[in-house]
Design an enzyme around this catalytic site. Structure first.
Site, PDB file in Angstrom:
ATOM      1  N   ASN A 207      -4.142   6.562  -1.036  1.00 54.62           N
ATOM      2  CA  ASN A 207      -3.362   6.952   0.136  1.00 54.62           C
ATOM      3  C   ASN A 207      -2.608   8.259  -0.074  1.00 54.62           C
ATOM      4  OD1 ASN A 207      -4.303   4.696   1.380  1.00 54.62           O
ATOM      5  ND2 ASN A 207      -2.459   3.485   1.085  1.00 54.62           N
TER       6      ASN A 207
ATOM      7  N   SER B 240       0.815  -1.217   0.000  1.00 57.80           N
ATOM      8  CA  SER B 240       0.000   0.000   0.000  1.00 57.80           C
ATOM      9  C   SER B 240       0.847   1.265   0.000  1.00 57.80           C
ATOM     10  CB  SER B 240      -0.923   0.019   1.230  1.00 57.80           C
ATOM     11  OG  SER B 240      -0.151   0.022   2.423  1.00 57.80           O
TER      12      SER B 240
ATOM     13  N   HIS C  73      -2.990  -3.382  -5.717  1.00 54.76           N
ATOM     14  CA  HIS C  73      -3.284  -2.951  -4.351  1.00 54.76           C
ATOM     15  C   HIS C  73      -4.763  -3.108  -4.043  1.00 54.76           C
ATOM     16  CE1 HIS C  73      -3.646   0.490  -1.256  1.00 54.76           C
ATOM     17  NE2 HIS C  73      -3.471  -0.667  -0.656  1.00 54.76           N
TER      18      HIS C  73
ATOM     19  N   GLU D 256      -6.174  -0.866  -7.038  1.00 52.92           N
ATOM     20  CA  GLU D 256      -5.264   0.014  -7.763  1.00 52.92           C
ATOM     21  C   GLU D 256      -4.269  -0.853  -8.536  1.00 52.92           C
ATOM     22  OE1 GLU D 256      -5.030   4.066  -5.118  1.00 52.92           O
ATOM     23  OE2 GLU D 256      -3.926   2.332  -4.372  1.00 52.92           O
TER      24      GLU D 256
END
Length: 319
Positions: free
Chosen positions: A223, A150, A173, A185
Site C-alpha cells: 500500500n 492494512s 497483513h 506481509e
C-alpha cells in the site's frame, strides 16, 4: 476500512504460485480469528484448509453466520473445481474443513487455548487497542498476537500491552480475497522478538502463503507503493494532462498492468483511498505533510458526491 485497498495487489501481481509441496512446518496449530467479515472468514478458511483448529469470533451470531456462509460458498467453489464430477467428494471436502472451525461470541474464552490470535476487525485504532488489552488477559503468555490491519501502525495497536506481550505482537497483513491471494506481509515492530517473526513466517508458509517481512511503517510495502501511484494519476487528471480513460489505457498497455489506476481506484473505493491518504498526511510516521500523500480536489469532490466507485455504482467511471 479493511483490505479493499490491499485486494488491488491481486490485479497487479505477477509471478509464480506456491504449491503445497513446498509448505513449511509450523508448531502453531490452534488459531483464533477475531472478526467474521470477508477478511476474517477468509483467514479462518485458509487456516482450517491446512488442518488447523480454528475459532472464529464476532460480536453476535448473525455476524458469525455470515462469516460461515462466506467460507462455505468459497469452499464449494474450490470443491467443484477439485472434484468436478464427484458431488460426494465435494461435500466431504467442504464438511471436513468446516468441521475444523468453531464459532464464538466470547473473545476471551476463544483465545484461552490459542497459539496465534489474529484480529481482523474495523480499522479503528482505539477499538483495536481496547480489544487486545482484553485479549491479553486471557490468551496464553506464549501466544502470538497479530493484527491484520492494512494501514494502522502495528506498534501503536499494541500500545496498551505490557512489554512481554509487545515482544509477541506482530502484523500479519493478508490480502483479499484471502483464499486466492498468496502474499502475507509480516510486519515487525521494534519490540517483537526475532523468534516470533520466525514463527510467523513459518506459519505463513505452512498455510501455503508467501511471506514478505517488513518494518512497521505506514502502508507496509504494497500500500505504501500503491497509494502514491494512484494519487499521482489523479493529479495528472486534475492538470488535464490526459483523460482517465487514456491514463488507464497507457498503464495497461505501456506498463503491463491488468487494470489502470482509475479502474483500480473505483474498485478499491474512493472513500477508502481518501481515508488512508488523509490519515498518513496528517499523522503518518515519516509522512506527515509529505506532498505525495496530499489529497486532491477531484478526489474530495467525488467522495462528497457519494461517487465512491464500484460499490456505489459511480466513481471515476459509471457502472
Amino acid at each position: 476500512m479493511y483490505s479493499a485497498l490491499s485486494k488491488s495487489s491481486q490485479l497487479l501481481a505477477r509471478g509464480p504460485a506456491f504449491s503445497t509441496a513446498t509448505m513449511a512446518q509450523s508448531p502453531i496449530s490452534r488459531i483464533t480469528v477475531i472478526g467474521g467479515g470477508q477478511m476474517g472468514s477468509g483467514i479462518a478458511q485458509v487456516a482450517a484448509t491446512h488442518k488447523h483448529e480454528v475459532t472464529l469470533v464476532d460480536v453476535n451470531q448473525e455476524a458469525l453466520d455470515r462469516g460461515k456462509s462466506y467460507m462455505a460458498k468459497s469452499l464449494k467453489r474450490v470443491a467443484k473445481k477439485k472434484f468436478a464430477e464427484d458431488e460426494t467428494a465435494q461435500s466431504r471436502f467442504v464438511d471436513e474443513i468446516m468441521g475444523r472451525v468453531s464459532l464464538s461470541t466470547k473473545p476471551q474464552e476463544a483465545v484461552s487455548r490459542a497459539d496465534l490470535v489474529i484480529e481482523a476487525i474495523v480499522e479503528n485504532i482505539k477499538v483495536k487497542q481496547d480489544l487486545f488489552a482484553q485479549l491479553s488477559k486471557a490468551a496464553p503468555q506464549e501466544a502470538i498476537l497479530a493484527s491484520n490491519t492494512s494501514s494502522l501502525p502495528i506498534g501503536k495497536i499494541a500500545e496498551l500491552l505490557d512489554e512481554q506481550r509487545k515482544q509477541r505482537f506482530i502484523g500479519l497483513h493478508f490480502f483479499n480475497p484471502v483464499p486466492q491471494m498468496k502474499l502475507v506481509e509480516v510486519v515487525r515492530t521494534k519490540e517483537v522478538e526475532q523468534s516470533v517473526v520466525d514463527s510467523a513466517v513459518a506459519w505463513v508458509k505452512a498455510i501455503g502463503k508467501a511471506p514478505a517481512v517488513c518494518k512497521d511503517t505506514p502502508g507496509f510495502i504494497v500500500n505504501r507503493l500503491l497509494l502514491p501511484y494512484m494519487m499521482e494519476s489523479i493529479r495528472l487528471l486534475e492538470r488535464d494532462v490526459a483523460s482517465a480513460q487514456d491514463i488507464d489505457t497507457a498503464m495497461r498497455l505501456g506498463a503491463g498492468y491488468p487494470m489502470g489506476p482509475f479502474e483500480l481506484c473505483d474498485y478499491i473505493g474512493l472513500d477508502t483511498i481518501k481515508f488512508i491518504v488523509d490519515g498518513w498526511h496528517k499523522d503518518g510516521e515519516g509522512l506527515k505533510g509529505n506532498p505525495l500523500f496530499t489529497s486532491s480536489t477531484k478526489l474530495d469532490e467525488l467522495v462528497k458526491q457519494g461517487r465512491l466507485g464500484v460499490k456505489s455504482g459511480k466513481g471515476f467511471y459509471d457502472y
